[in-house]
Motif scaffolding. Structure first.
Motif, short mmCIF file in Angstrom:
data_model
loop_
_atom_site.label_atom_id
_atom_site.label_comp_id
_atom_site.label_asym_id
_atom_site.label_seq_id
_atom_site.Cartn_x
_atom_site.Cartn_y
_atom_site.Cartn_z
N ALA A 93 -41.42 9.99 75.60
CA ALA A 93 -40.36 9.34 74.82
C ALA A 93 -39.33 10.35 74.33
CB ALA A 93 -40.97 8.60 73.64
N ARG A 94 -39.79 11.54 73.92
CA ARG A 94 -38.85 12.55 73.44
C ARG A 94 -37.93 13.07 74.53
NH1 ARG A 94 -42.95 15.83 69.34
NH2 ARG A 94 -42.70 14.39 67.56
N ARG A 95 -38.35 12.93 75.77
CA ARG A 95 -37.49 13.33 76.89
C ARG A 95 -36.43 12.28 77.20
NH1 ARG A 95 -38.62 17.70 79.88
NH2 ARG A 95 -40.55 18.82 79.42
N GLY A 96 -36.61 11.06 76.66
CA GLY A 96 -35.60 10.03 76.84
C GLY A 96 -36.02 8.84 77.67
N MET A 97 -37.31 8.74 77.99
CA MET A 97 -37.82 7.59 78.73
C MET A 97 -38.66 6.73 77.78
SD MET A 97 -39.64 7.38 82.48
CE MET A 97 -40.90 8.62 82.19
N ILE A 98 -38.18 5.52 77.48
CA ILE A 98 -38.78 4.68 76.45
C ILE A 98 -39.24 3.37 77.08
CG2 ILE A 98 -38.44 3.54 74.22
CD1 ILE A 98 -38.19 6.55 74.04
N ARG A 99 -40.43 2.92 76.68
CA ARG A 99 -41.02 1.70 77.25
C ARG A 99 -41.07 0.58 76.21
NH1 ARG A 99 -47.30 1.00 79.36
NH2 ARG A 99 -47.15 -1.22 79.87
N SER A 100 -40.74 -0.62 76.65
CA SER A 100 -41.04 -1.82 75.87
C SER A 100 -42.27 -2.47 76.49
CB SER A 100 -39.87 -2.81 75.89
OG SER A 100 -39.76 -3.44 77.15
N PHE A 101 -42.91 -3.38 75.74
CA PHE A 101 -44.15 -4.00 76.19
C PHE A 101 -43.98 -5.50 76.36
CE2 PHE A 101 -45.36 0.01 74.41
CZ PHE A 101 -46.42 0.44 75.19
N GLN A 102 -44.96 -6.12 77.06
CA GLN A 102 -44.90 -7.56 77.29
C GLN A 102 -44.97 -8.33 75.99
OE1 GLN A 102 -47.70 -9.01 80.25
NE2 GLN A 102 -47.57 -7.10 81.39
N ILE A 103 -45.73 -7.84 75.03
CA ILE A 103 -45.85 -8.49 73.73
C ILE A 103 -44.82 -7.89 72.80
CG2 ILE A 103 -47.37 -8.93 71.77
CD1 ILE A 103 -49.73 -8.63 73.72
N LEU A 186 -37.79 1.49 80.22
CA LEU A 186 -38.83 0.80 80.98
C LEU A 186 -39.10 -0.54 80.31
CD1 LEU A 186 -41.38 3.75 81.44
CD2 LEU A 186 -39.55 3.07 83.00
N LEU A 187 -38.72 -1.63 80.97
CA LEU A 187 -38.89 -2.97 80.41
C LEU A 187 -40.03 -3.68 81.12
CD1 LEU A 187 -35.14 -4.11 80.14
CD2 LEU A 187 -36.57 -3.04 78.39
N ASP A 188 -41.08 -4.00 80.38
CA ASP A 188 -42.26 -4.63 80.96
C ASP A 188 -42.18 -6.14 80.77
OD1 ASP A 188 -44.69 -5.11 82.09
OD2 ASP A 188 -45.87 -3.91 80.70
N GLU A 189 -41.80 -6.85 81.83
CA GLU A 189 -41.67 -8.30 81.84
C GLU A 189 -40.84 -8.82 80.66
OE1 GLU A 189 -44.99 -10.70 82.93
OE2 GLU A 189 -46.03 -9.04 83.91
N PRO A 190 -39.58 -8.41 80.57
CA PRO A 190 -38.76 -8.82 79.42
C PRO A 190 -38.51 -10.32 79.33
CG PRO A 190 -37.42 -7.78 81.12
CD PRO A 190 -38.85 -7.55 81.51
N MET A 191 -38.66 -11.06 80.44
CA MET A 191 -38.40 -12.51 80.41
C MET A 191 -39.67 -13.34 80.24
SD MET A 191 -35.21 -11.96 81.04
CE MET A 191 -34.32 -10.58 81.79
N ALA A 192 -40.82 -12.71 80.13
CA ALA A 192 -42.09 -13.45 80.10
C ALA A 192 -42.12 -14.43 78.94
CB ALA A 192 -43.25 -12.47 79.98
N GLY A 193 -42.45 -15.69 79.23
CA GLY A 193 -42.63 -16.70 78.20
C GLY A 193 -41.36 -17.27 77.60
N MET A 194 -40.21 -16.95 78.19
CA MET A 194 -38.94 -17.39 77.61
C MET A 194 -38.48 -18.72 78.16
SD MET A 194 -36.44 -14.14 77.30
CE MET A 194 -36.91 -12.69 76.38
N ALA A 195 -37.79 -19.49 77.32
CA ALA A 195 -37.09 -20.68 77.76
C ALA A 195 -35.88 -20.26 78.60
CB ALA A 195 -36.64 -21.51 76.56
N HIS A 196 -35.37 -21.19 79.41
CA HIS A 196 -34.29 -20.87 80.35
C HIS A 196 -33.08 -20.28 79.64
CE1 HIS A 196 -31.75 -21.15 83.88
NE2 HIS A 196 -30.86 -21.82 83.17
N VAL A 218 -40.38 -4.30 85.17
CA VAL A 218 -41.34 -5.18 85.82
C VAL A 218 -40.91 -6.60 85.51
CG1 VAL A 218 -43.71 -6.03 85.78
CG2 VAL A 218 -43.28 -3.58 85.76
N GLU A 219 -40.80 -7.44 86.53
CA GLU A 219 -40.33 -8.80 86.30
C GLU A 219 -40.89 -9.75 87.35
OE1 GLU A 219 -39.22 -11.92 84.76
OE2 GLU A 219 -38.68 -10.11 83.64
N HIS A 220 -41.33 -10.93 86.90
CA HIS A 220 -41.85 -11.96 87.80
C HIS A 220 -40.79 -12.98 88.20
CE1 HIS A 220 -46.10 -11.09 88.24
NE2 HIS A 220 -46.19 -10.82 86.96
#
Length: 264
Positions: A93-103, A186-196, A218-220
């Motif tokens: 993260a300190r190098r500049g690569m940041i991850r979000s999670f499914q939850i 790094l976005l881990d399934e950012p649309m998961a569980g969302m309405a249209h 990551v995206e389905h």
């Protein structure tokens, strides 16, 4: 419309830019079980790159290794030309690569404004000053306002996070991620569980925040991948079976059988 990757490639001299992230031969075993094997991914700076595949393909395992939450058993991860294989999540993260999670990870009983201000404290050198007066944090408010405007949450400034819709919570999470000024998100399934309607908002948000940043997601939702991403890597059973544009990977018979065909 010219993509961010195409703008990045249009550099003086026409030379291909060095990748911001270069993954080679990445693998992970859990005892005798091989979860990921020989994965190569090259993410160009300024691009939106998708990692897709059916359930159990190894996408989350790859993300966990990239972000430092899981150590690879083989292979190499280079970020901006530096070997970060096996580095922990704080170092990554300190190098500049940041991850979000499914939850969604927000402080439910803090306001939208307060959530973002908490995220800004480390960058401002205020992360561990527990006994300092709250007024010292006022100097962060201008940046908080900028981030809320960027993700479209300015009107919800004083709303408690617990009272936001699921889609709005994901927008808030993205705002807190942007607060640490990442180069690669790094976005881990950012649309998961969302309405249209929320999916459309978040797609537009990702498109906006990609200006000057690189995104690996990551995206389905294949409609999202088709309309948003410059390049796609497809996993099946822990191995890469295709990489290229959406048109290229969707025409691949192996991909259609493993992923797109099952979605259809």
């Amino acid at each position: 419309m010219v993509s961010t990757a195409e703008r990045s490639r249009a550099a003086p001299g026409g030379a291909a830019p060095a990748p911001i992230l270069n993954v080679s031969g990445l693998g992970r075993r859990f005892g005798a079980f091989v979860a990921v094997k020989g994965v190569d991914i090259r993410v160009e700076e300024g691009s939106i790159h998708a990692l897709i595949g059916p359930n159990g393909a190894g996408k989350t395992t790859v993300f966990s290794m990239l972000s430092g939450f899981l150590k690879p058993t083989e292979g190499r991860i280079e970020y901006r030309g530096t070997d970060i294989t096996g580095a922990g999540p704080t170092q990554v993260a300190r190098r500049g690569m940041i991850r979000s999670f499914q939850i969604s990870a927000t402080f439910a009983h803090l306001s939208v404004h307060e959530n973002v201000r908490v995220a800004l404290q480390r960058k401002a050198g205020l992360a561990y000053q527990f006994w300092s007066p709250e007024s010292r944090l006022d100097r962060l408010d201008a940046r908080v306002a900028e981030l809320l405007a960027e993700v479209g949450l300015a009107a919800e400034r004083d709303t408690l996070a617990v009272n936001l819709s699921y889609g709005r919570k994901r927008m808030l999470e993205i705002a807190t991620t942007l607060a640490v000024d990442p180069d690669l998100l790094l976005l881990d399934e950012p649309m998961a569980g969302m309405a249209h309607e929320d999916v459309e908002r978040v797609v537009e948000l990702i498109r906006r925040i990609s200006d000057g940043r690189t995104i690996l997601m990551v995206e389905h939702n294949l409609s999202v991948v088709r309309n948003l991403c410059d390049r796609i890597t497809v996993l099946q059973r822990g191995e890469v079976i295709a990489e290229g544009s959406y048109a290229q990977v969707s025409a691949n018979p192996q991909v259609r059988e493993a992923y797109i065909g099952t979605e259809a």
